[in-house]
Design a protein around this motif. Structure first.
Motif, PDB file in Angstrom:
ATOM      1  N   SER A 158     -42.187 -10.464 -21.565  1.00 44.75           N
ATOM      2  CA  SER A 158     -42.947 -10.879 -22.742  1.00 44.75           C
ATOM      3  C   SER A 158     -42.121 -11.796 -23.633  1.00 44.75           C
ATOM      4  CB  SER A 158     -43.410  -9.651 -23.527  1.00 44.75           C
ATOM      5  OG  SER A 158     -44.246  -8.832 -22.736  1.00 44.75           O
ATOM      6  N   ILE A 159     -40.858 -11.453 -23.836  1.00 46.90           N
ATOM      7  CA  ILE A 159     -39.992 -12.288 -24.680  1.00 46.90           C
ATOM      8  C   ILE A 159     -39.776 -13.650 -24.042  1.00 46.90           C
ATOM      9  CG2 ILE A 159     -37.621 -12.523 -25.538  1.00 46.90           C
ATOM     10  CD1 ILE A 159     -37.647  -9.579 -26.197  1.00 46.90           C
TER      11      ILE A 159
ATOM     12  N   ARG B 201     -40.704  -5.822 -21.414  1.00 48.46           N
ATOM     13  CA  ARG B 201     -40.235  -6.446 -22.663  1.00 48.46           C
ATOM     14  C   ARG B 201     -39.613  -7.824 -22.390  1.00 48.46           C
ATOM     15  NH1 ARG B 201     -34.820  -4.204 -24.662  1.00 48.46           N
ATOM     16  NH2 ARG B 201     -34.314  -5.492 -22.860  1.00 48.46           N
TER      17      ARG B 201
ATOM     18  N   THR C  94     -49.435  -6.885 -23.664  1.00 46.09           N
ATOM     19  CA  THR C  94     -48.048  -6.404 -23.634  1.00 46.09           C
ATOM     20  C   THR C  94     -47.993  -4.919 -23.963  1.00 46.09           C
ATOM     21  OG1 THR C  94     -47.162  -8.571 -24.262  1.00 46.09           O
ATOM     22  CG2 THR C  94     -45.759  -6.665 -24.664  1.00 46.09           C
ATOM     23  N   ASN C  95     -48.733  -4.525 -24.996  1.00 46.89           N
ATOM     24  CA  ASN C  95     -48.753  -3.113 -25.380  1.00 46.89           C
ATOM     25  C   ASN C  95     -49.382  -2.253 -24.284  1.00 46.89           C
ATOM     26  OD1 ASN C  95     -48.380  -1.009 -27.473  1.00 46.89           O
ATOM     27  ND2 ASN C  95     -50.603  -0.906 -27.407  1.00 46.89           N
TER      28      ASN C  95
ATOM     29  N   ILE D 143     -42.346  -7.385 -30.349  1.00 46.48           N
ATOM     30  CA  ILE D 143     -42.278  -6.922 -28.958  1.00 46.48           C
ATOM     31  C   ILE D 143     -41.203  -5.855 -28.812  1.00 46.48           C
ATOM     32  CG2 ILE D 143     -41.672  -7.617 -26.603  1.00 46.48           C
ATOM     33  CD1 ILE D 143     -42.979 -10.360 -27.273  1.00 46.48           C
ATOM     34  N   GLN D 144     -40.055  -6.056 -29.463  1.00 47.11           N
ATOM     35  CA  GLN D 144     -38.985  -5.065 -29.412  1.00 47.11           C
ATOM     36  C   GLN D 144     -39.427  -3.754 -30.055  1.00 47.11           C
ATOM     37  OE1 GLN D 144     -35.815  -5.331 -27.901  1.00 47.11           O
ATOM     38  NE2 GLN D 144     -35.985  -3.125 -28.258  1.00 47.11           N
TER      39      GLN D 144
ATOM     40  N   GLU E 113     -40.673 -11.832 -31.207  1.00 48.97           N
ATOM     41  CA  GLU E 113     -39.648 -11.092 -30.464  1.00 48.97           C
ATOM     42  C   GLU E 113     -39.401  -9.732 -31.112  1.00 48.97           C
ATOM     43  OE1 GLU E 113     -36.217 -13.572 -30.254  1.00 48.97           O
ATOM     44  OE2 GLU E 113     -37.036 -14.851 -28.669  1.00 48.97           O
TER      45      GLU E 113
ATOM     46  N   LEU F 203     -50.449  -9.885 -27.315  1.00 46.07           N
ATOM     47  CA  LEU F 203     -49.715  -8.675 -27.706  1.00 46.07           C
ATOM     48  C   LEU F 203     -50.435  -7.417 -27.230  1.00 46.07           C
ATOM     49  CD1 LEU F 203     -48.622  -9.651 -31.330  1.00 46.07           C
ATOM     50  CD2 LEU F 203     -47.183  -9.513 -29.291  1.00 46.07           C
TER      51      LEU F 203
END
Length: 259
Positions: free
Chosen positions: A212-213, A209, A85-86, A235-236, A232, A82
């Motif tokens: 990642s999902i 996004r 992703t961020n 992430i959203q 999910e 995560l």
């Protein structure tokens, strides 16, 4: 009467399990309840849950935000990072900031021309690697192409097509770039470019996004559905936060450009 009281004492525990009712039906009434009281228990629980759901929808209608998900990154590191992703999403935001600062200014400065990409026969190069850029006066920028005279025409084209409303003029290996007057039309043109840049950045954000999902969904047969759903959602939320930051940047830049 005593039987009825025993039934109603179980209502709090029934309501506590209400989060499962939308999928698994109403919770069962305590064993030993007469049929009449059992139906009564279920009816009461159903009515109370329905009231709670309606109240939640009404609260959402008033603009109250939903509870945020916050999963410990260490617990899901085998599924997805995560943090990465961020970081990827924030990199898109930072790129938009840099684009706004470098290319979208009411007053054109020499620094605004530095990173204009020039297509040459040897590849792509930033303008400041091919020519010496300086400001001769508040109304004129000079680009000296003496070191790469063969790229003068390509540099002219790149400046003209930069979207900065510039009309360069060549004098041998010297490129003169008159700075346009700050008209209302020029301001509005820059504001449109800011909007276009923001839309492109949001598209890049959506790609991060989606990537990642898709990574999370690869583990749907290895972890619980709840874990997949929570990831999910988080992430959203991260994507929504980045998009909101972009909207704030755009609003501030538009206000600056339009004066």
């Amino acid at each position: 009467m005593a039987m009825a009281l025993r039934c109603f004492r179980h209502l709090p525990s029934l309501l506590y399990r209400s989060s499962f009712t939308t999928i698994r039906g109403l919770p069962q009434a305590p064993a030993g309840c007469p049929a009449l009281l059992l139906d009564g228990c279920r009816h009461c629980v159903h009515q109370m849950l329905l009231t709670r759901q309606l109240a939640t929808k009404k609260a959402k209608g008033k603009g109250q935000s939903q509870a945020r998900v916050n999963i410990s990154a260490a617990l899901v590191e085998d599924i997805i990072s995560l943090e990465e992703t961020n970081e990827d999403m924030q990199a898109v935001v930072e790129a938009l900031k840099e684009d706004f600062s470098r290319n979208l200014s009411v007053r054109t400065s020499p620094g605004a021309l530095d990173h204009i990409i020039v297509m040459t026969k040897d590849g792509k190069f930033p303008l400041n690697q091919l020519g010496q850029i300086s400001q001769k006066s508040p109304q004129l920028i000079i680009v000296n192409m003496t070191n790469f005279p063969e790229s003068t025409a390509a540099a002219m084209k790149a400046i003209r097509e930069s979207g900065m409303n510039l009309n360069p003029e060549a004098d041998g290996t010297i490129i003169r770039v008159p700075i346009p007057k700050v008209t209302r039309e020029h301001r509005e043109s820059l504001a449109k470019l800011a909007k276009q840049s923001t839309n492109k950045s949001k598209e890049a954000l959506r790609k991060v996004r989606s990537k990642s999902i898709n990574q999370v969904k690869k583990f749907k047969n290895k972890v619980s559905e709840d874990t997949i759903w929570l990831l999910e959602k988080q992430i959203q939320q991260m994507a929504d936060s980045a998009a909101a930051e972009m909207d704030k940047l755009l609003a501030a830049k538009t206000k600056e450009l339009l004066g």
